[in-house]
Design an enzyme around this catalytic site. Structure first.
Site, PDB file in Angstrom:
ATOM      1  CE  LYS A   7      -4.127  -1.804  -0.090  1.00 38.64           C
ATOM      2  NZ  LYS A   7      -5.137  -1.802   0.963  1.00 38.64           N
TER       3      LYS A   7
ATOM      4  NE  ARG B 217      -7.521  -8.948  -1.481  1.00 32.05           N
ATOM      5  CZ  ARG B 217      -7.081  -8.123  -2.417  1.00 32.05           C
ATOM      6  NH1 ARG B 217      -6.231  -7.151  -2.081  1.00 32.05           N
ATOM      7  NH2 ARG B 217      -7.479  -8.244  -3.673  1.00 32.05           N
TER       8      ARG B 217
END
Length: 411
Positions: A354, A389
């Site tokens: 991210k 994830r």
């Protein structure tokens, strides 16, 4: 009575590790945000208390008075407010040893909603394992997360868009992730990166359905398949093709998506997102506390899913890192994840590659964010998540092996 009390009082642990200075700061900050104390008084209260901080909403004046009369319990109270119906209540934070909280539950009237909320909080905070009714069943352990491998069948995902856009490439990539140790695969055909353009139903279905169908055949029920979609029709067709978990980044706000999950009696993953992918990173804002607002949203969606007939233990919660959050919001959520992982439902963390991770290091492109991703995964595991994830399965598995060896040295 149980769910009514849980929704009414929204109990949440504000710290799980006593004598942790960082946790004391969290409690103090929350006391200040409530208006229950100024910063100096709040820090003093948090530092001097032993045990746990417990947030409770909509506590009646009578219950406030009763709580104040209890031994070994410090209570910080926000200003009272009056609802439209005339009922007066307030938010409170209890600071007490766990033993004192258990005594409160034992001493309160059995039909007291406050007692029920506290009892449920202690019971759910103690729950460590969950079994999802996927195909095959997946047993999750809080703090020892299963690895969900990401299979993006998209040309424009933020990290690996275009790498596996053909069904053949996506299937090959998914099988490689299984070889590396993925315990569940998440197949998606629409990018949800900031600024992403939506795709229509047929285009998304054309991307994911052949992949899911082929994986269902090749894996023959040995690894659960999840479909990552916000479209009810795509979810339905994916389930018919072999998916056994619906991962909706829209948080099941669409009643039709709830209906699909209820019809097939499937586990779900419900994520918080402020706004929509196209606009979610345009000045995200939370009125008071990002964790409290994410928690409130996930409780509200849990209630809706329960009403539709989906069992609580079949709901995975995802706080939505990077979905309508600033860098500061994301790290606040990561630091305080245990406030969500002690609510009696498995929590998924999607931190892999991210942009927030790059923002605090060297602004590396997504494919070069492995060190930051691994650090974030380990922190999330330490705070009790049940699923990670990830893009980098093999590396994540090795990082978690170190954490497991530290936590369970006799194994």
């Amino acid at each position: 009575m149980d769910e009514e009390a849980w929704v009414r009082h929204a109990p949440r642990l504000l710290r799980w590790a006593p004598s942790c200075a960082e946790s004391e700061a969290h409690v103090a900050a929350y006391l200040v945000s409530l208006g229950a104390a100024d910063e100096r008084a709040a820090r003093g209260a948090a530092a001097s208390a032993s045990g746990l901080g417990v947030y409770l909403d909509r506590v009646s004046p009578e219950d406030v008075a009763w709580l104040r009369s209890q031994r070994d319990v410090a209570l910080m109270q926000a200003a009272a407010r009056t609802a439209e119906g005339g009922d007066t209540s307030c938010e409170v934070v209890l600071l007490a040893p766990q033993r004192a909280l258990r005594d409160l539950v034992a001493d309160a009237a059995a039909d007291s909603s406050l007692s029920v909320a506290l009892r449920l909080l202690l019971e759910r905070a103690a729950q460590r394992t969950f079994t999802l009714h996927t195909t095959p069943q997946l047993t999750l352990t809080r703090g020892a997360p299963a690895i969900m491998g990401i299979v993006n069948v998209t040309p424009d995902s933020f990290s690996d868009g275009g790498e596996h856009v053909s069904p053949e490439a996506a299937v090959a990539h998914a099988l490689e992730l299984v070889e590396q140790g993925a315990q569940i695969l998440d197949v998606g055909g629409e990018s949800t990166r900031p600024g992403a353009q939506p795709v229509d139903e047929e285009q998304e279905a054309a991307r994911v359905l052949p992949v899911i169908a082929e994986l269902a055949t090749r894996l023959n029920g040995t690894v659960p398949l999840s479909v990552d979609t916000m479209k009810p029709a795509v979810a339905r067709r994916a389930v018919e093709a072999g998916a056994s978990l619906i991962n909706d980044v829209g948080g099941f706000r669409d009643p039709a998506m709830v209906a699909v999950a209820a019809e097939f009696d499937l586990p779900v993953c419900c994520m918080h997102m402020q706004g929509k992918p196209r606009t979610m990173q345009q000045a995200p804002h939370y009125e008071r506390d990002v964790v409290a607002e994410v928690d409130a949203f996930l409780r509200e969606r849990t209630a809706a899913l329960l009403e539709a007939g989906i069992a609580r233990e079949q709901m995975v919660l995802d706080p939505g890192f990077g979905f309508g959050k600033t860098v500061a919001h994301n790290f606040t959520l990561l630091r305080r994840l245990d406030e969500l992982t002690t609510l009696g439902q498995p929590v998924l963390a999607g931190l892999s590659r991210k942009s927030s991770l790059a923002a605090i290091s060297d602004q590396a492109p997504p494919q070069e964010r492995l060190p930051e991703s691994l650090a974030a995964h380990v922190v999330a595991a330490q705070h009790g998540v049940s699923i990670l994830r990830v893009h980098d399965v093999a590396e994540t598995r090795k990082a978690l092996a170190v954490l497991r060896a530290v936590n369970r040295p006799d194994e």
